[in-house]
Motif scaffolding. Sequence first.
Motif, mmCIF file in Angstrom:
data_model
loop_
_atom_site.group_PDB
_atom_site.id
_atom_site.type_symbol
_atom_site.label_atom_id
_atom_site.label_comp_id
_atom_site.label_asym_id
_atom_site.label_seq_id
_atom_site.Cartn_x
_atom_site.Cartn_y
_atom_site.Cartn_z
ATOM 1 N N SER A 239 -2.166 17.588 4.576
ATOM 2 C CA SER A 239 -2.743 16.328 3.674
ATOM 3 C C SER A 239 -1.900 14.875 3.843
ATOM 4 C CB SER A 239 -2.721 16.964 2.128
ATOM 5 O OG SER A 239 -1.387 16.988 1.990
ATOM 6 N N LEU A 240 -2.529 14.178 3.299
ATOM 7 C CA LEU A 240 -1.714 12.744 3.003
ATOM 8 C C LEU A 240 -1.079 12.948 1.756
ATOM 9 C CD1 LEU A 240 -1.432 9.433 3.611
ATOM 10 C CD2 LEU A 240 -3.464 9.508 2.159
ATOM 11 N N THR A 241 0.486 12.998 1.705
ATOM 12 C CA THR A 241 1.332 13.121 0.639
ATOM 13 C C THR A 241 1.350 11.716 -0.040
ATOM 14 O OG1 THR A 241 3.112 12.953 2.069
ATOM 15 C CG2 THR A 241 2.316 14.969 1.773
ATOM 16 N N LYS A 242 1.557 10.754 0.667
ATOM 17 C CA LYS A 242 1.423 9.308 0.034
ATOM 18 C C LYS A 242 1.006 8.312 0.760
ATOM 19 C CE LYS A 242 5.737 8.197 0.105
ATOM 20 N NZ LYS A 242 7.234 8.129 -0.543
ATOM 21 N N GLY A 243 0.234 7.431 0.318
ATOM 22 C CA GLY A 243 -0.194 6.272 0.974
ATOM 23 C C GLY A 243 -0.294 4.938 0.128
ATOM 24 N N SER A 244 -0.078 3.599 1.003
ATOM 25 C CA SER A 244 -0.082 2.490 0.223
ATOM 26 C C SER A 244 -0.928 1.494 1.130
ATOM 27 C CB SER A 244 1.334 1.903 0.026
ATOM 28 O OG SER A 244 2.053 2.857 -0.755
ATOM 29 N N ILE A 245 -1.566 0.590 0.569
ATOM 30 C CA ILE A 245 -2.348 -0.409 1.116
ATOM 31 C C ILE A 245 -1.766 -1.675 0.359
ATOM 32 C CG2 ILE A 245 -4.584 -1.364 1.759
ATOM 33 C CD1 ILE A 245 -5.605 1.155 1.580
ATOM 34 N N GLU A 246 -1.531 -2.952 1.178
ATOM 35 C CA GLU A 246 -1.020 -4.241 0.725
ATOM 36 C C GLU A 246 -1.725 -5.425 1.348
ATOM 37 O OE1 GLU A 246 2.500 -7.131 -0.494
ATOM 38 O OE2 GLU A 246 2.830 -5.196 0.528
ATOM 39 N N ALA A 247 -2.393 -6.084 0.668
ATOM 40 C CA ALA A 247 -3.294 -7.346 1.186
ATOM 41 C C ALA A 247 -2.739 -8.627 0.660
ATOM 42 C CB ALA A 247 -4.656 -7.176 1.107
ATOM 43 N N THR A 248 -2.575 -9.615 1.599
ATOM 44 C CA THR A 248 -2.161 -10.947 1.045
ATOM 45 C C THR A 248 -3.307 -12.081 1.259
ATOM 46 O OG1 THR A 248 -1.128 -11.506 3.240
ATOM 47 C CG2 THR A 248 0.332 -10.752 1.494
#
Length: 339
Positions: free
Chosen positions: A142-151
């Motif tokens: 599984s994906l244990t942790k994920g982040s997305i950041e947009a500017t």
Amino acid sequence: MNNKTTNNGVKPRNKILWLIMSIFIITGLASFGWFWGAGKLETFITGKIENIATRGQTVTCNNLEVKGYPFRIGVHCSNTSIDSNQQRLGITAGALRTTAQIYSPGRMISELEGPMRISNKSNQLEANWTNLRASSSIDLSSLTKGSIEATDLNVKLDLPNNPEIGTLTAQNAQVHLRQNANDLDFAVSGAALMFTNSNGDITIPMAGVNLISTIIDQASVLDHVGTRHQFDIKGSEIVLHELKIEPILGSHLTLSGPLSVSRQGLISGELAAQVKNIRGFETYVKNLRPEIAANISTAISILSSLNSSNADGDITINLTIKNGRVQAGFIPLGMIPAI
């Protein structure tokens, strides 16, 4: 003639030769390992795409390449797309670049170029950005942790059934996901937001929004093998740790408490609401909608009468939500539409 040897009987010249040979051998083995792994990765991704196609979905990664030699490894696509026949959903975007360290392949950084277009039978969303970066931590299942950041995010919605919805911009926007035992921790934030309706005659600025929550028994949506299931917010139990809405600097509304969403999409729950600088809120709303200024003043007077805060200009009240209907004590405040 110099026949000197070291204590172990090896001539210094021979030690240098062995050292050089060892460097070449190690470098050769490492290079062979990298290119072998790159080939395996490319074969794995191609196989995954073919396997997804058997389920009625088409994933496109044009000009697929594995790059990063010698210390990193990642996938590059010149452009990407996903089409789902079952959901009649299509997604297209620009170039995709992923990278991971050889010694830590489960920790990946990805970048995606815009614009991104998401469309179904009648609705369309188009998003663009200056920079969009995602980080993820993946284990065997599984994906244990994920982040997305947009500017400099710009999102345009075209919804025929909701023509009043238009464009949303944000200086910075972030989404974070994390497994928490069987639960799913979910957080969203946005800074320097601006909403403009489709006609362009309503503009709503906002300093920031921050959401921190836990969705009970939904960690399995992050599984990438076996038991992964389609996420549906309907029928979920949610712990709202904080929903902070900051229309202007110096004023904010904070909500927290347990919520539930019925199979019909109606929200119920008990929330603690705190308003800081209620007069700042009043001025903000009056500037946006002068025609409702009198109603806003009346509403603030009623809420102030229910206030349990001792701070001047701040309000703390409890809200009850039952099947979408919101009340503060015995006073009805409005209706939250079904999700």
